[in-house]
Write an enzyme that holds these catalytic residues in place. Structure first.
Site, mmCIF file in Angstrom:
data_model
loop_
_atom_site.group_PDB
_atom_site.id
_atom_site.type_symbol
_atom_site.label_atom_id
_atom_site.label_comp_id
_atom_site.label_asym_id
_atom_site.label_seq_id
_atom_site.Cartn_x
_atom_site.Cartn_y
_atom_site.Cartn_z
ATOM 1 N N ILE A 528 0.820 -1.218 0.000
ATOM 2 C CA ILE A 528 0.000 0.000 0.000
ATOM 3 C C ILE A 528 0.854 1.267 0.000
ATOM 4 O O ILE A 528 0.315 2.373 -0.066
ATOM 5 C CB ILE A 528 -0.961 0.019 1.207
ATOM 6 C CG1 ILE A 528 -0.187 -0.129 2.515
ATOM 7 C CG2 ILE A 528 -1.999 -1.092 1.072
ATOM 8 C CD1 ILE A 528 -1.087 -0.072 3.749
ATOM 9 N N GLY A 531 8.584 3.733 0.177
ATOM 10 C CA GLY A 531 9.401 4.898 0.480
ATOM 11 C C GLY A 531 10.863 4.563 0.384
ATOM 12 O O GLY A 531 11.265 3.478 -0.033
ATOM 13 N N GLY A 532 11.704 5.545 0.799
ATOM 14 C CA GLY A 532 13.127 5.354 0.699
ATOM 15 C C GLY A 532 13.664 4.299 1.636
ATOM 16 O O GLY A 532 14.755 3.771 1.433
ATOM 17 N N VAL A 536 5.335 -0.483 2.807
ATOM 18 C CA VAL A 536 4.274 -0.746 3.778
ATOM 19 C C VAL A 536 3.251 -1.661 3.118
ATOM 20 O O VAL A 536 2.854 -1.424 1.964
ATOM 21 C CB VAL A 536 3.608 0.563 4.249
ATOM 22 C CG1 VAL A 536 2.516 0.265 5.260
ATOM 23 C CG2 VAL A 536 4.645 1.510 4.840
ATOM 24 N N LYS A 551 5.266 -2.443 8.119
ATOM 25 C CA LYS A 551 6.291 -1.643 7.469
ATOM 26 C C LYS A 551 7.587 -2.441 7.481
ATOM 27 O O LYS A 551 8.053 -2.873 8.535
ATOM 28 C CB LYS A 551 6.476 -0.318 8.211
ATOM 29 C CG LYS A 551 7.403 0.663 7.529
ATOM 30 C CD LYS A 551 7.409 1.989 8.287
ATOM 31 C CE LYS A 551 8.270 3.026 7.606
ATOM 32 N NZ LYS A 551 8.260 4.323 8.345
ATOM 33 N N ASP A 647 10.106 15.365 11.932
ATOM 34 C CA ASP A 647 9.841 15.182 10.494
ATOM 35 C C ASP A 647 8.356 15.365 10.196
ATOM 36 O O ASP A 647 7.753 14.591 9.456
ATOM 37 C CB ASP A 647 10.313 13.805 10.027
ATOM 38 C CG ASP A 647 10.403 13.714 8.495
ATOM 39 O OD1 ASP A 647 10.554 14.769 7.849
ATOM 40 O OD2 ASP A 647 10.309 12.601 7.954
#
Length: 809
Positions: A528, A531-532, A536, A551, A647
């Site tokens: 779903i 990312g880097g 996930v 994740k 972040d």
């Protein structure tokens, strides 16, 4: 180093001659405006366009490949040829020019004989790869000296009426007979071209030369024909046509010089004629002379029918021929093909059948059978063999290694099968014809065309077979290490071995190198997000029979020990935050030696970033207040538990389907309570996402709760204005904007001014001037948001939008 200096100097030379050419062109235009006849304007305009095309193509050729000596010669030769045409457009007005204009004209007029100087340089060096010739080098050097000397002599003679210069005696004779130099230069170009064509290293080089010859013939032949007819007492009225066709020369020269791979001239001519005979093109050709006829009638209504049609018979002839071609275009196309391209048509017929059958063949043996059957039907040879290079006899290989046409070998005809890169892909070996006839030139050309296509087909088939085999081996090898595949469209996970997705039929791709069932507890069902730091997945908790989000950290981060530490920190930081506005963490574990996973509650909805993108503009402040109230509450709770997020950005805020809001991704969180280890930051590393990082972080200071206040202020400005408050195309520019720029909302409404004041305090460069806590900020910001009217977009745009977490050394 030497090449770069030469290229730089040549680019400077191009700029200088281009500027001089522009000045000379402007001067010629001024002469035409003052002295030109309106009746001659159409021809002058067309001549000017062709001249500018020559100059522009010359400069473009030089700019594209300044590293080649041949290209440099072509560039300047083409440019000065264009300048020669510009000069000729005012040739008839030179005797009536005022002295100042005449001096300027002769001073700028350097095209002759420089176009011969650089033209011969081009023909001596072209095509690249031809072995050098001492004789041609000597001729080129001599031509350089003669051309420059003749140019100097021409300037002295031409400017003599305006400057006191005595007669030059024999030099005047040389100047008056300079046509001998023109003939000699043209002959030298011809000799150089023929010699280099014969010494060309491969077929591609010879094709380039043929393109040059074709362009020169098409451009110059009509003018030579017109001059011949005029010498015989006939005026064919082809002046305008001879000007237009010159445009072919720069196009063909540019194609031959700059293009990496060029097509055979016969193929292009054939395709060009086919397109010319297409219905729409012919309609345009019919319309052009018809339009010219209408213009003539409009300009001079008193002209008779005889004057309109028979005084301009080329136009009438063109109109009749175009109309007939439009009526019989299909028949004419077949006739042209059969008469002028017989070999190509025959090759097309054979290839059309052959390629259809070759594509259906399953092996090289089947391909050989198909080729043999078609060649047997067409040529009736006594024997046919199709050999791969690795099994062909060495003496045969040596004969055909560099051949581009069929060659004789031990009484048979050997046809090389060339691939796209001109390497040898195979050999067709044909015995003598059953009729006893020898292989003629037409047969050889036809076989060469067939062989070229068969070589391409065989290369494509071989490439597909190799790719398929490598893909199969790779899948088998990686499947042992990676027992999971994923659908690139829907993200559905499947066990290794499946080829296509059961839901949408897409070909499955290898997923992350992790087992589909992790720790015998969580079965991955669908990716779903990615990312880097990993991906996930939606997963099933096999023990508690509930859906969860897993994740996974793998891939490019496997060897990054700090990444694993941050991943583990996210698990510990989030697990200690029991708050409805923070995503819940259920479990954490390691995968092998260098991977890890984090199990969280599964959320249904979209990120704040996706919602902002969907709205594509400013969000009404009261709506933003509804979003940020639970965000403030969640971040305040994290700060109260000793966790600074560091972040915060729209990607890390999730809008749940039931109206709730969740704060995500505490991977860069700083734990402030004693004994926790403050962070995984190392000196010289900037953590966060560009555009949301507080000013003190750029200065290397430790981030505290007020850094989150700054990030939240950026997010609010982005929401209510539709753009980030700080701008910059690079990291340095963005950092400078954060450290220097002050952010203000547009509008004079008191409610807007009130919101501007509290947001300005959130974004203060000095963190001591910001709100001391998120709760204090919420008490000031939320009422201001609820009272503020909708804002117009301020035009702010993010220079580095939606970036993943940045780690900048």
């Amino acid at each position: 180093m030497h090449n770069s200096i030469v290229e730089r100097r040549f680019r400077i030379l191009l700029a200088v001659v281009g500027a001089l050419g522009a000045c000379f062109t402007a001067f010629v235009a001024s002469v035409l405006v003052r002295f030109g006849s309106p009746r001659a304007l159409p021809e002058i305009a067309i001549r000017a366009l062709v001249s500018l095309l020559l100059c522009a193509v010359g400069l473009w050729i030089g700019a594209m490949k300044p590293d080649s000596r041949a290209t440099r010669g072509a560039s300047l030769g083409m440019f000065f040829t264009g300048m020669l045409w510009v000069r000729d457009s005012i040739r008839d007005y030179i005797p009536i020019l005022p002295p100042v204009d005449a001096i300027a004209f002769y001073a700028f007029d350097v095209a002759y004989p420089l176009h011969f100087v650089f033209g011969l340089r081009f023909f001596v060096e072209f095509p690249p790869g031809a072995p050098p010739s001492r004789f041609l080098h000597a001729v080129r050097v001599a031509n350089d000296w003669i051309g420059v000397s003749l140019l100097a002599l021409a300037k002295i003679v031409e400017l003599r009426p305006f400057v006191a210069v005595p007669p030059l005696g024999p030099l005047d004779v040389v100047y008056n007979n300079r046509s001998f130099y023109t003939s000699a230069a043209l002959l030298a170009m011809l000799v150089a071209g023929v010699r280099n064509y014969r010494k060309a290293p491969d077929r591609g080089a010879r094709r380039r030369v043929r393109w040059i010859v074709f362009g020169a013939v098409v451009a110059l032949a009509p003018e030579m024909l017109a001059k011949l007819l005029k010498a015989l007492g006939h005026d064919p009225h082809l002046d305008l046509f001879t000007v237009v066709v010159v445009a072919v020369m720069p196009i063909t020269f540019a194609y031959a010089v700059v293009k990496h791979q060029v097509l055979d001239i016969r193929v292009v001519v054939r395709r060009g004629i086919q397109y010319l005979l297409a219905r729409n093109v012919l309609r345009v050709l019919v319309a052009l002379p018809a339009l010219a006829l209408v213009v003539d009638v409009a300009l001079d209504p008193n002209r008779t029918i005889r004057q309109l049609f028979f005084d301009s018979w080329p136009r009438l002839l063109l109109l009749v021929l175009a109309a007939l071609a439009l009526r019989f275009n299909a028949t004419l196309a077949r006739f042209v093909d059969r008469v002028f391209f017989r070999e190509a048509v025959s090759a097309d017929d054979v290839l059309e059948r052959m390629i259809v059958r070759v594509k259906a063949a399953d092996s090289f043996a089947d391909v050989s059978s198909v080729v043999a059957a078609e060649l047997e039907t067409t040529f009736h040879p006594r024997s046919i063999e199709l050999l791969l290079p690795e099994v062909a006899p060495s003496d045969l290989l040596s004969r055909v290694a560099k051949a581009d046409q069929p060659v004789e070998h031990d009484g048979a005809l050997a046809i090389p099968l060339r691939t796209v890169d001109d390497s040898l892909g195979g050999i067709i070996l044909l015995g003598k014809k059953s009729s006893g006839e020898s292989w003629g030139d037409g047969d050889r050309r036809l076989l060469g065309a067939i062989a070229a296509q068969v070589g391409t087909v065989l290369e494509a088939r071989s490439l597909r077979e190799r790719v398929a085999e490598e893909r199969r081996v790779s899948r088998e090898a990686i499947a042992r290490l990676n027992p999971m595949t994923e659908c690139p469209r829907c993200g559905r996970c499947d066990d290794a071995g499946a080829e296509t997705c059961a839901e949408d039929g897409a070909r499955l791709e290898l997923g992350l190198p992790v087992p589909r069932t992790i720790d015998d507890k969580y079965r991955l069902e669908r990716r779903i997000g990615r990312g880097g730091m990993g991906a996930v997945y939606r997963a099933a908790d096999l023990r508690l029979a509930r859906p969860v989000a897993v994740k996974v950290l793998v891939g490019g981060r496997l060897g990054d020990r700090n990444a694993l530490k941050r991943f583990e920190r996210e698990a510990r930081a989030t697990a200690r935050l029991a708050h409805p506005g923070i995503v819940a963490v259920h479990d954490f574990g390691r995968i092998g030696q260098e991977g890890a996973y984090l199990v969280m509650e599964l959320l249904e909805g979209a990120t704040l970033r996706a919602e902002l993108a969907r709205r594509a503009g400013p969000v009404p402040p009261p709506v933003a207040a509804g979003w940020f109230a639970p965000i403030f509450d969640a971040v305040a709770a994290a700060h109260g538990a000793g966790v600074v997020h560091r972040d915060l950005k729209p990607e890390n805020v999730f809008l749940v389907g039931d109206g709730g809001v969740k704060v995500l991704d505490f991977g860069l969180a700083r734990l402030t309570q004693p004994g926790e280890g403050s962070s995984v930051t190392v000196p010289g590393v900037l953590l966060g996402t560009l555009g949301y990082i507080a000013p003190e972080q750029f200065e290397g200071k430790e981030a505290d709760a007020r850094a989150d206040v700054f990030a939240l202020g950026v997010m609010m400005v982005e929401a209510v204005t539709g753009g980030l408050p700080f701008r910059g195309r690079t990291v340095a520019e963005l950092a400078a904007s954060v450290m220097r720029d002050e952010v203000h909302l547009r509008g004079d409404d008191p409610a807007i001014r009130a919101l501007d004041a509290v947001l300005g305090r959130c974004l203060a460069r000095d963190r001591r001037k910001r709100f001391a806590s998120v709760r204090e900020m919420a008490d000031a910001v939320l009422p201001a948001l609820r009272r503020c009217p909708p804002l117009l977009s301020d035009g702010s745009t993010a220079s580095l939008p939606h970036a993943d977490t940045q780690l900048l050394e």
